[in-house]
Design a protein around this motif. Structure first.
Motif, mmCIF file in Angstrom:
data_model
loop_
_atom_site.group_PDB
_atom_site.id
_atom_site.type_symbol
_atom_site.label_atom_id
_atom_site.label_comp_id
_atom_site.label_asym_id
_atom_site.label_seq_id
_atom_site.Cartn_x
_atom_site.Cartn_y
_atom_site.Cartn_z
ATOM 1 N N LEU A 1 1.006 -1.107 0.019
ATOM 2 C CA LEU A 1 0.029 -0.065 -0.071
ATOM 3 C C LEU A 1 0.741 1.435 -0.110
ATOM 4 O O LEU A 1 0.509 2.285 -0.631
ATOM 5 N N LEU A 2 2.058 1.132 0.770
ATOM 6 C CA LEU A 2 2.883 2.250 0.992
ATOM 7 C C LEU A 2 3.456 2.586 -0.583
ATOM 8 O O LEU A 2 3.652 3.799 -0.889
ATOM 9 N N ILE A 3 3.779 1.611 -1.326
ATOM 10 C CA ILE A 3 4.278 1.775 -2.975
ATOM 11 C C ILE A 3 3.272 2.299 -3.475
ATOM 12 O O ILE A 3 3.467 3.618 -4.160
ATOM 13 N N GLU A 4 1.935 2.053 -3.561
ATOM 14 C CA GLU A 4 0.838 2.454 -4.575
ATOM 15 C C GLU A 4 0.892 3.786 -4.027
ATOM 16 O O GLU A 4 0.799 4.763 -5.069
ATOM 17 N N LEU A 5 0.849 4.361 -2.818
ATOM 18 C CA LEU A 5 0.285 5.679 -2.364
ATOM 19 C C LEU A 5 1.643 6.718 -2.624
ATOM 20 O O LEU A 5 1.718 7.818 -3.257
ATOM 21 N N SER A 6 2.943 5.887 -2.712
ATOM 22 C CA SER A 6 3.966 6.817 -3.104
ATOM 23 C C SER A 6 4.173 6.997 -4.614
ATOM 24 O O SER A 6 4.390 8.085 -5.001
ATOM 25 N N LEU A 7 3.906 6.023 -5.225
ATOM 26 C CA LEU A 7 3.788 6.072 -6.721
ATOM 27 C C LEU A 7 3.037 7.307 -7.140
ATOM 28 O O LEU A 7 3.186 7.887 -8.339
ATOM 29 N N GLN A 8 1.806 6.920 -6.654
ATOM 30 C CA GLN A 8 0.729 8.270 -7.014
ATOM 31 C C GLN A 8 1.211 9.633 -6.678
ATOM 32 O O GLN A 8 0.758 10.732 -7.184
ATOM 33 N N ARG A 9 2.159 9.799 -5.825
ATOM 34 C CA ARG A 9 2.391 11.295 -5.320
ATOM 35 C C ARG A 9 3.745 11.770 -5.833
ATOM 36 O O ARG A 9 4.264 12.948 -5.633
ATOM 37 N N LEU A 10 4.538 10.993 -6.256
ATOM 38 C CA LEU A 10 5.775 10.913 -6.858
ATOM 39 C C LEU A 10 5.624 12.213 -8.152
ATOM 40 O O LEU A 10 5.030 11.790 -8.563
#
Ligand code: GLN
Length: 276
Positions: A92-101
């Motif tokens: 989940l942290l990966i998904e949220l990170s990729l959305q925000r980068l």
């Protein structure tokens, strides 16, 4: 003994899937081989190796430490008992990170990288960003370094640091962390796989929030304007974490749910002057 017989025997002692994973590890083979070669005889050495792994698993050692590997976000990560075993929830942290980068790059800080699963995955998914992976454990950093070389050496930097301590005034567009968040006295620490994982990777003070408090409090000094902090936490810590973020002056504060529907990650955005 044949492959089929060895698996049947193992399943008396440990789970069916675990038995197959361990035998694949001993034979360095794929699942298809186990199926197609059920009548093949194991060598004496292979039988003995398999027997030792079954005994260790039966005594509670996590499968990932026995095989030295765990899949995370589609990649195999090397793991040793010096690092936490990557969890599916952390994807989940990966998904949220990729959305925000930012699309064309971005500076990312992975705090308490452990195996490197978070930072290396982001670096591999986004070759144009630069990811700094830090851990207070030199042993863990060695494991992370190995995984970085395997997947994303070119855009990763590793640093031995107790949270932000060694970062000087470096600034990031995204800070991501899956810190220790279990209360030191929690009975779960003495149960199941957790018994074998590094306690420093799991436990954080009397209420489990000691590291999260520090990570949130010091994040503003290391976030570029508009940068995000994303932090994983315990199943009952979302309200406390979002309150901490708001009190610190973060905006767009939110929590996101993991695969089990639990609010597992909280985050917020830092814009100087937004502080209350
Ligand atoms: N970042 C690593 C992971 O998510 C290690 C986390 C930890 O040790 N608490 O698996």
């Amino acid at each position: 003994m044949t492959i089929t017989a060895a698996l049947a025997e193992a399943q008396q002692v440990i789970g069916r899937l675990e038995a197959r994973v361990l035998l694949r590890h001993v034979l360095s083979c794929e699942e298809a081989f186990l199926i197609a070669h059920g009548d093949d005889e194991l060598t004496a050495e292979q039988s003995a190796d398999f027997g030792r792994l079954i005994a260790r698993r039966a005594a509670g050692e996590p499968v990932a430490y026995l095989t030295g590997s765990r899949e995370f976000y589609g990649r195999e990560f090397t793991v040793t008992p010096a690092v936490l075993i990557p969890r599916p929830d952390t994807e989940l942290l990966i998904e949220l990170s990729l959305q925000r980068l930012p699309v064309n790059g971005g500076r990312v800080l992975d705090l308490g990288t452990g195996s490197g699963c978070i930072g290396v995955t982001i670096a591999a998914e986004r070759p144009q960003c630069r990811v700094t992976l830090v851990d207070a454990s030199a042993e863990a950093l060695d494991v992370a370094r190995g995984n970085a070389y395997r997947y994303a050496a070119a855009n990763t930097t590793l640093l031995h640091s107790d949270w932000y301590a060694a970062l000087a005034d470096a600034q990031y567009d995204l800070i991501v962390a899956n810190p220790p968040y279990i209360a030191a006295g929690d009975a779960h620490l003495q149960q199941g796989d957790l018994r074998f994982e590094p306690q420093a990777a799991l436990a954080a003070g009397a209420d489990g929030l000691a590291d999260i408090r520090r990570i949130v409090a010091e994040a503003p000094s290391h976030l570029a304007s508009g940068g995000w902090l994303l932090c994983e936490h315990g199943h009952d810590q979302a309200d406390t974490c979002t309150a901490l973020l708001q009190q610190t002056g973060f905006v767009e504060v939110f929590s996101a749910r993991d695969l089990a529907g639990i609010r597992r990650v909280s985050g917020g955005r830092w814009t100087p002057g937004s502080s209350a």
